[in-house]
Design an enzyme around this catalytic site. Structure first.
Site, PDB file in Angstrom:
ATOM      1  CG  ASP A  78      -1.769  -1.127   1.450  1.00  0.00           C
ATOM      2  OD1 ASP A  78      -1.161  -2.497   1.265  1.00  0.00           O
ATOM      3  OD2 ASP A  78      -2.978  -0.991   1.858  1.00  0.00           O
TER       4      ASP A  78
ATOM      5  CG  HIS B  60      -3.294   3.806   1.674  1.00  0.00           C
ATOM      6  ND1 HIS B  60      -4.698   3.915   1.338  1.00  0.00           N
ATOM      7  CD2 HIS B  60      -3.230   2.716   2.320  1.00  0.00           C
ATOM      8  CE1 HIS B  60      -5.194   2.713   1.727  1.00  0.00           C
ATOM      9  NE2 HIS B  60      -4.373   2.005   2.390  1.00  0.00           N
TER      10      HIS B  60
ATOM     11  CG  ASP C  66      -5.542  -0.344  -0.268  1.00  0.00           C
ATOM     12  OD1 ASP C  66      -6.388  -0.624  -1.274  1.00  0.00           O
ATOM     13  OD2 ASP C  66      -5.575  -0.616   0.535  1.00  0.00           O
TER      14      ASP C  66
ATOM     15  CG  ASP D 100      -9.110   6.210  -0.997  1.00  0.00           C
ATOM     16  OD1 ASP D 100      -9.742   7.440  -1.156  1.00  0.00           O
ATOM     17  OD2 ASP D 100      -9.949   5.173  -1.334  1.00  0.00           O
ATOM     18  NE  ARG D 101      -7.855   5.320   6.050  1.00  0.00           N
ATOM     19  CZ  ARG D 101      -8.495   5.280   7.015  1.00  0.00           C
ATOM     20  NH1 ARG D 101      -8.676   6.459   7.628  1.00  0.00           N
ATOM     21  NH2 ARG D 101      -9.196   4.230   7.383  1.00  0.00           N
TER      22      ARG D 101
ATOM     23  CG  ASN E 248      -9.305  -2.306   0.619  1.00  0.00           C
ATOM     24  OD1 ASN E 248      -7.962  -2.661   0.585  1.00  0.00           O
ATOM     25  ND2 ASN E 248      -9.925  -1.968   1.537  1.00  0.00           N
ATOM     26  CG  HIS E 249      -8.585   1.936   0.080  1.00  0.00           C
ATOM     27  ND1 HIS E 249      -9.436   3.242   0.498  1.00  0.00           N
ATOM     28  CD2 HIS E 249      -8.432   1.243   1.200  1.00  0.00           C
ATOM     29  CE1 HIS E 249      -9.570   3.055   1.923  1.00  0.00           C
ATOM     30  NE2 HIS E 249      -9.003   1.880   2.404  1.00  0.00           N
TER      31      HIS E 249
ATOM     32  CG  HIS F 263      -4.695  -5.099  -1.714  1.00  0.00           C
ATOM     33  ND1 HIS F 263      -3.828  -4.186  -1.450  1.00  0.00           N
ATOM     34  CD2 HIS F 263      -5.838  -4.745  -0.687  1.00  0.00           C
ATOM     35  CE1 HIS F 263      -4.092  -3.376  -0.502  1.00  0.00           C
ATOM     36  NE2 HIS F 263      -5.445  -3.778  -0.028  1.00  0.00           N
TER      37      HIS F 263
ATOM     38  NE  ARG G  51      -8.866  -5.991   6.390  1.00  0.00           N
ATOM     39  CZ  ARG G  51      -7.997  -4.858   6.359  1.00  0.00           C
ATOM     40  NH1 ARG G  51      -8.338  -3.819   6.365  1.00  0.00           N
ATOM     41  NH2 ARG G  51      -6.624  -5.361   6.290  1.00  0.00           N
TER      42      ARG G  51
ATOM     43  CG  HIS H  88      -5.994  -5.608   2.986  1.00  0.00           C
ATOM     44  ND1 HIS H  88      -6.772  -4.608   2.807  1.00  0.00           N
ATOM     45  CD2 HIS H  88      -6.704  -6.705   3.423  1.00  0.00           C
ATOM     46  CE1 HIS H  88      -7.897  -4.750   2.858  1.00  0.00           C
ATOM     47  NE2 HIS H  88      -8.063  -6.092   3.627  1.00  0.00           N
TER      48      HIS H  88
END
Length: 487
Positions: free
Chosen positions: A231, A233, A260, A263-264, A292-293, A341, A389, A416
């Site tokens: 990730d 991010h 990923d 995001d964030r 997943n993002h 991922h 999750r 992840h």
């Protein structure tokens, strides 16, 4: 005595007192953002006195901060079960539902809160905000028709390059190494790529991904180097540090980024155009897996959609969604290592051919192979368990060993999850996690890591690093107003 009281566990005064001390210690850890420690102390409090709704609600909040939305949902429901009048339990459950994209269920809980506290302005605000989201989604669903792809609506010819534009320029509409070097320098100085070039990159990379299968097979020659990153991010300056430590991507220095990307972090646009640019420059030596993002719900909540709208347009945000739908779901290296991922599956007997045949041009479903590739996590104990999750599954070492044996693989690599050292080797060395965003969200204090291996022995070698300095733009700066409902 009521039925509820009959179901209460017997707790001594000493146990109740010790439980309160554990709760106080947990609250202290929470304030220091040590969420793992907070969960441990809340759990001790619950073990000592399982009758207190606050303990479950507080642990639910800690799980939310860890992105363990399934556990957060379960604990919030337990808090409500302990005390149906405990308003904060409904708050926490609504937040968990929101995090899972279950907005109608969240609205129901916010409504319960407003009825219980009609004069609570914060509760009313959250109820109204959630109502707007539900109505917006219903409206979008109602007007949705089979229209042509967003890509077909882009008029590149109608986009003029202004005379005063001094940023990176494509060479005859092609990505070159010089363009990539100029782009990264531009981004380091917080510059912006012209929208015409940005759209061009998206349109070209979509065509490229459409040609790839859902599982991409990669051949790594015996003496060749290959790097796997987890990730990112939206942490652009940490991405630049990876290239500084390991060299820029090239035919002799291939990379796989394992989902990923966005995001964030608030430099997600810079990250994704850098990665897509290298994919176009070296299509056979630069690889990207979907995380997943890379999905609508995550992008709406955790900042990417807001960032794209702020830096470009809503149309571009929609185009990103279309491109992400074509990202491959996993990669198989030398028929020996599977990289995805999330993780493995809720059933045994899954073969690689099934992964190759997944119809991926869609938003991630809530179950099935595609969902699990993006969402699942390993667990130390044998067997399988519901995901912390709330999506995907947790799988034990026995599950990993059976899958590897069924498919003649050596090990799996996934991402992840934040890890203190940037990586973790589990399941007897057969399940490796790599996470490449150090000091995640500027709060976690973790290292980042990447894996380097060669084609001959496929042995994973880990490089770890600390976070790089970045401009004073906080993570989640572009996050949706939805996020205000999760506090």
């Amino acid at each position: 005595m009521s039925g509820e009281d009959e179901n209460k566990a017997e707790v001594s005064a000493e146990q109740a007192e010790q439980a309160e001390l554990c709760k106080e210690e947990a609250n202290k850890c929470f304030k220091e953002q040590k969420f793992d420690e907070a969960v441990k102390f809340y759990t001790k409090a619950i073990e000592l006195n399982p009758n207190v709704a606050v303990y479950y609600a507080n642990r639910s909040f800690a799980y939310l901060r860890q992105e363990s939305f399934g556990y957060a949902l379960s604990d919030a429901s337990k808090a409500i079960l302990q005390d149906k009048s405990y308003v904060k339990g409904y708050y926490r459950r609504a937040a968990a539902y929101m995090s899972l994209g279950k907005f109608k269920l969240a609205l129901r809980d916010f409504e319960t809160v407003t009825k219980a506290r009609p004069n609570d302005s914060d509760a009313k605000k959250k109820f109204l905000e959630c109502t707007k989201i539900v109505r917006k989604l219903a409206f979008e669903k109602a007007i949705a028709v089979d229209t042509k792809n967003v890509a077909d609506t882009i008029d590149l010819e109608g986009m003029a390059i202004e005379d005063d534009y001094t940023g990176p320029k494509l060479d005859g509409d092609k990505v070159t190494l010089k363009f990539m070097e100029d782009l990264m320098e531009c981004y380091k100085k917080q510059g912006k790529l012209h929208r015409k070039y940005a759209y061009k990159i998206l349109l070209e990379v979509e065509k490229l991904f459409m040609q790839q299968p859902s599982m991409v097979d990669i051949n790594i020659p015996d003496e060749a180097k290959f790097t796997i990153c987890g990730d990112i991010h939206g942490q652009f300056y940490d991405l630049m540090n990876i290239f500084s430590l390991n060299g820029l991507p090239s035919p002799d220095n291939p990379f796989l980024f394992n989902g990923d990307f966005v995001d964030r972090g608030s430099f997600s646009v810079e990250c994704i155009f850098t990665l897509f640019g290298f994919k176009l420059l070296y299509p056979k030596h630069f690889f990207m897996s979907r995380g997943n993002h890379e999905s609508v719900t995550m992008n709406q909540m955790y900042g990417f959609e807001g960032e794209v709208k702020a830096k470009y347009t809503e149309q571009m945000a929609q185009l990103f969604t279309e491109v992400y739908n074509w990202l491959p779901l996993c990669h198989c290296l030398n028929n020996r290592v599977l990289v995805m991922h999330g993780g493995l599956f809720s059933r045994d007997g899954v073969k690689l051919d099934e992964l190759r045949q997944i119809e991926r041009n869609r938003q991630p479903p809530e179950d099935g192979l595609m969902c699990e590739l993006l969402w699942s996590d390993p667990q130390p104990q044998e067997g399988r368990a519901p995901s912390k999750r709330g999506v995907g599954v947790q799988f034990g070492p026995d599950v990993t060993h059976r899958f590897l044996k069924d498919n003649s693989l050596d090990y799996v690599v996934r991402s992840h999850e934040v890890k203190a050292d940037g990586y973790e080797v589990a399941h007897d060395g057969k399940c490796i996690t790599v996470f490449s965003a150090p000091n995640y969200c500027d709060t976690m204090g973790n290292k980042g890591a990447f894996i380097v291996l060669n084609g001959k022995d496929m042995k994973p070698n880990f490089t770890t690093y600390e976070a790089a300095p970045h401009p004073n733009v906080k993570p989640m700066a572009y996050a949706s107003s939805i996020m205000s409902l999760l506090c």
